[in-house]
Scaffold this motif. Sequence first.
Motif, PDB file in Angstrom:
ATOM      1  N   UNK A 171      -3.118   4.588  -3.724  1.00 25.47           N
ATOM      2  CA  UNK A 171      -1.699   4.557  -3.331  1.00 25.47           C
ATOM      3  C   UNK A 171      -1.189   5.928  -2.900  1.00 25.47           C
ATOM      4  N   UNK A 172      -1.620   6.964  -3.623  1.00 29.56           N
ATOM      5  CA  UNK A 172      -1.205   8.324  -3.269  1.00 29.56           C
ATOM      6  C   UNK A 172      -1.767   8.721  -1.914  1.00 29.56           C
ATOM      7  N   UNK A 173      -3.051   8.426  -1.699  1.00 30.99           N
ATOM      8  CA  UNK A 173      -3.701   8.829  -0.456  1.00 30.99           C
ATOM      9  C   UNK A 173      -3.111   8.114   0.752  1.00 30.99           C
ATOM     10  N   UNK A 174      -2.929   6.789   0.656  1.00 27.55           N
ATOM     11  CA  UNK A 174      -2.406   6.036   1.801  1.00 27.55           C
ATOM     12  C   UNK A 174      -0.974   6.469   2.110  1.00 27.55           C
ATOM     13  N   UNK A 212       0.827  -1.207   0.000  1.00 32.32           N
ATOM     14  CA  UNK A 212       0.000   0.000   0.000  1.00 32.32           C
ATOM     15  C   UNK A 212       0.861   1.257   0.000  1.00 32.32           C
ATOM     16  N   UNK A 213       2.056   1.164   0.617  1.00 29.95           N
ATOM     17  CA  UNK A 213       2.985   2.294   0.692  1.00 29.95           C
ATOM     18  C   UNK A 213       4.339   1.808   0.188  1.00 29.95           C
ATOM     19  N   UNK A 214       5.012   2.558  -0.705  1.00 32.59           N
ATOM     20  CA  UNK A 214       6.310   2.116  -1.227  1.00 32.59           C
ATOM     21  C   UNK A 214       7.285   1.750  -0.112  1.00 32.59           C
ATOM     22  N   UNK A 215       8.059   0.707  -0.358  1.00 27.09           N
ATOM     23  CA  UNK A 215       9.026   0.193   0.610  1.00 27.09           C
ATOM     24  C   UNK A 215      10.006   1.281   1.051  1.00 27.09           C
ATOM     25  N   UNK A 216      10.458   2.104   0.118  1.00 25.30           N
ATOM     26  CA  UNK A 216      11.426   3.150   0.442  1.00 25.30           C
ATOM     27  C   UNK A 216      10.843   4.136   1.448  1.00 25.30           C
ATOM     28  N   UNK A 217       9.561   4.450   1.302  1.00 24.61           N
ATOM     29  CA  UNK A 217       8.919   5.397   2.220  1.00 24.61           C
ATOM     30  C   UNK A 217       8.826   4.776   3.606  1.00 24.61           C
ATOM     31  N   UNK A 218       8.398   3.517   3.673  1.00 25.06           N
ATOM     32  CA  UNK A 218       8.245   2.850   4.968  1.00 25.06           C
ATOM     33  C   UNK A 218       9.576   2.719   5.697  1.00 25.06           C
ATOM     34  N   UNK A 219      10.627   2.342   4.964  1.00 28.06           N
ATOM     35  CA  UNK A 219      11.918   2.112   5.606  1.00 28.06           C
ATOM     36  C   UNK A 219      12.568   3.418   6.079  1.00 28.06           C
ATOM     37  N   UNK A 220      12.492   4.467   5.266  1.00 30.18           N
ATOM     38  CA  UNK A 220      13.079   5.749   5.670  1.00 30.18           C
ATOM     39  C   UNK A 220      12.353   6.326   6.884  1.00 30.18           C
ATOM     40  N   UNK A 221      11.031   6.243   6.876  1.00 27.44           N
ATOM     41  CA  UNK A 221      10.250   6.740   8.015  1.00 27.44           C
ATOM     42  C   UNK A 221      10.605   5.963   9.277  1.00 27.44           C
ATOM     43  N   UNK A 222      10.692   4.637   9.146  1.00 27.65           N
ATOM     44  CA  UNK A 222      11.016   3.797  10.304  1.00 27.65           C
ATOM     45  C   UNK A 222      12.384   4.143  10.876  1.00 27.65           C
TER      46      UNK A 222
END
Length: 898
Positions: free
Chosen positions: A805-808, A697-707
């Motif tokens: 995808x954009x919204x989530x 639902x959210x790109x892997x790069x976004x999830x990992x950088x945020x984490x």
Amino acid sequence: MNTFQELALATSLCVCLCVSVRVRLMLLRLPQPGGKLSLNGHMAFFFEAACILRSLISQHDFNYNTDGYEGDGAEDRKSQDGSETMPFIDESPTMSPQLCVRPDGEAVSPTPPEGLLPGGDIEKGLEMKKLVLSGFMASEEIYINQLEALLLPMRPLKATATTSKPVLTMEQIETIFYKIQDIYEIHKEFYDALFPNIQQWDDKVTVGHLFQKLASQLGVYKAFVDNYKVALETVEKCSQANSQFQKISENVKVKGPKDSKDCTTTVTMEALLYKPIDRVTRSTLVLHDLLKHTPKEHPDFALLQDALRISQNFLSSINEEIDPRRTAVTTPKGEARQLVKDGFLVELSEGSRKLRHVFLFTDLLLCAKMKKTAVGRNQQYECKWYIPLADLTFQTLDDSDSCPHVQTLPEHEIEEMKIKISVIKSEIQKEKKAQKGQSRIVDRLRKKMNEQESCLLLHSPTIPFRIHSKHGKSYLFLLSSDYERSEWRESIQKLQKKDLQSCVLSTLELQVLTSSCFKLRTVHNIPVTSNKDDEESPGLYGFLHVIVHSATGFKESANLYCTLEVDSFGYFVSKAKTRVFRDTTEPHWNEEFEIELEGSQCLRILCYEKCYDKSKLNKDDNEIVDKIMGKGQVQLDPQTVQSKNWHVDVIEMNGIKVEFSMKFTSRDLSLKRTPSKKQSGVFGVKISVVTKRERSKVPYIVRQCIEEVEKRGIEEVGIYRISGVATDIQALKAAFDTNTKDILVMLSDMDINAIAGTLKLYFRELPEPLLTDRLYPAFMEGIALSDPAAKENCMMHLLRSLPDPNLITFLTLLEHLKRVAEKEPVNKMSLHNLATVFGPTLLRPSESESSKPHITLASDIWSHDVMAQVQVLLYYLQHPPISFAELKRNTLYFSTDV
């Protein structure tokens, strides 16, 4: 008397009442009575309306105190918190950066600005008009419920008034509830008539006659406002005298909106009595939004235009009663005495910020301000205090018993000042191009800009510089950069090495010395754009790429790092920091940074020795405890910097040489989002393609950088603002693009600012902004709406219109940024700072969308588009948590496709 004459009379009376000191304080500076308001759903309007009204006041002819530069009269208008009262009310109805500042202050026909209805897009305008009306109806329903709640206890109170044990007398009841029944009936009739029109909305629906009738009945409000103060006093007296009435007045039940989960809320009677006062301020905002989205040929247009013109004229008339700001003139010339250094500093005195002109002579430090003089007479400096250098020491927190509280403006007010300055600059440029003997318009704009820039200069510094007299008196200045603090300290210490004798000046000697300051001063004007000659460079807008290579000249091994600063809006801001190079005399950083410039003309580099001894840490968050080893600066010459090649330079500082390279990219180029045909990897690839490929639902790069940021960078000072090393960011980019197995290891080892920079780069390189090109114009129009309920309706509807995808992804990033802002006391990153960093990245349209012919200057782009993009993200950051499921399930009041 016709309808509009009645509207004019009612509005005039209401506005005049607001001019009185007590009512203005009530409306603009005191919290709403009762203090127990629940702002659920559309009730947020009442809070936002107060904020908007404050913005309206502050937008027109700011009169902030710059103290020593404006005369003593300014100090008489202080509020309790030390800030200036804001007497001017702007007739323009919104703070939107898309709206132009009016150059002459005169009332003009409120014709919608060009471009709001491009190409005669009637259908789009009517859809926006429906959004405005539906939001207005939502708040109107709440208002009627509040009036009903206020009337509910009135009936039983009247019933007991004729008994042997009355709660209140009939006279007290009539005073407290004066005109409430009439106001309720007016708005209930208006609501019932308007509701069917919204339900059966089409291009033929007209509502102007309903607003006309509502306006014609504003005389009832005039009567209510006249009685308001007496009503509040009666409620207070009766509550103190009768416990039964006190219980009634403190627990009034108000029904929620039809779609609200909360059936009722409990508020005080005092708070409800404020609601009609609140409603009086509403007409200009709603009329403006309706007019802006009503085609000229529509039958409603003329009625709305006349109503808005009347409102604006009355708001403008308030300003005519305000004394104009005084302007500085020359002072008598003085005698010769050696002046070593002088400049404008902000002094914290009695809890308030005062702009002082500080003079360092060979034997003493003198702090002065401009004296207030009669109009037409020369001005001169007045000495506030002086300290002989022989008696002067530098005070630290360890030397003092307590640290005085440093008042700071909220970040959003600082940003609003920058918006106003940028908009006024654009207006001045436009007026100069189209100038036909209209120099007075430019002069007025310059005056406004000077006021805004002076206010920004007064409230932006936060770094303390304390000096102390051996005789016991201490003084505190606030500076924007450690560079200035170091310069002042070094200059004073150099003079103190001489054999100085303490001195006491007689009154005559002090007067002569203070008079000489005008002739001897080297800094004549406060450092603002409006004081510069037209021929001077406006500075650079865009991105400066800097590589800090190495440094030489250190005599002993040390832990060394550099910081980079650039000037912005008259003061310097720290933009980047290298790694600490351990135990060396020749550090080799070779680190690249991307620094955003906002009219910048100078780059500073400061070299520090890192202090790891915790026993030497200073308790003051703003104190830099690391030792400055050297400092230097270079002018950013547009001709040299703007070449495509890197420009190598060396800064020499106290025997130390720092080698660096730089090149510049203008804002108009850097803001372009270049389309990409690439389908492999993640950078430059549509977000829908990436999430489908990853089955996420959210790109892997976004999830990992945020984490990773939340794990070890959420308390990092300047996270997302301080640039990461460019080579590290490129390495992470390549790793994510090739799906390297060692990504997690790289992330755990990488500098946190590089990870934050990688996340920003991902959104920046999307072929289409996260909030999409299609919805970009609607976001720009939605954020410009003045009516809070309409804005809420529009902005939530736009989110629902985004692809999933954009919204989530957006909601995920939104909650992350809110968590970052929760650590603002430590990381110094507020919601407003984060909106400034991410707003343009998430909204900046692709190249085809951003090629607008009416924008020709980089500063124009910054003033209008970029500031609006910041405001859009800030709106969502300040909004209560937004759930994807809730957003998709709920339909706010009346919705329409955009």
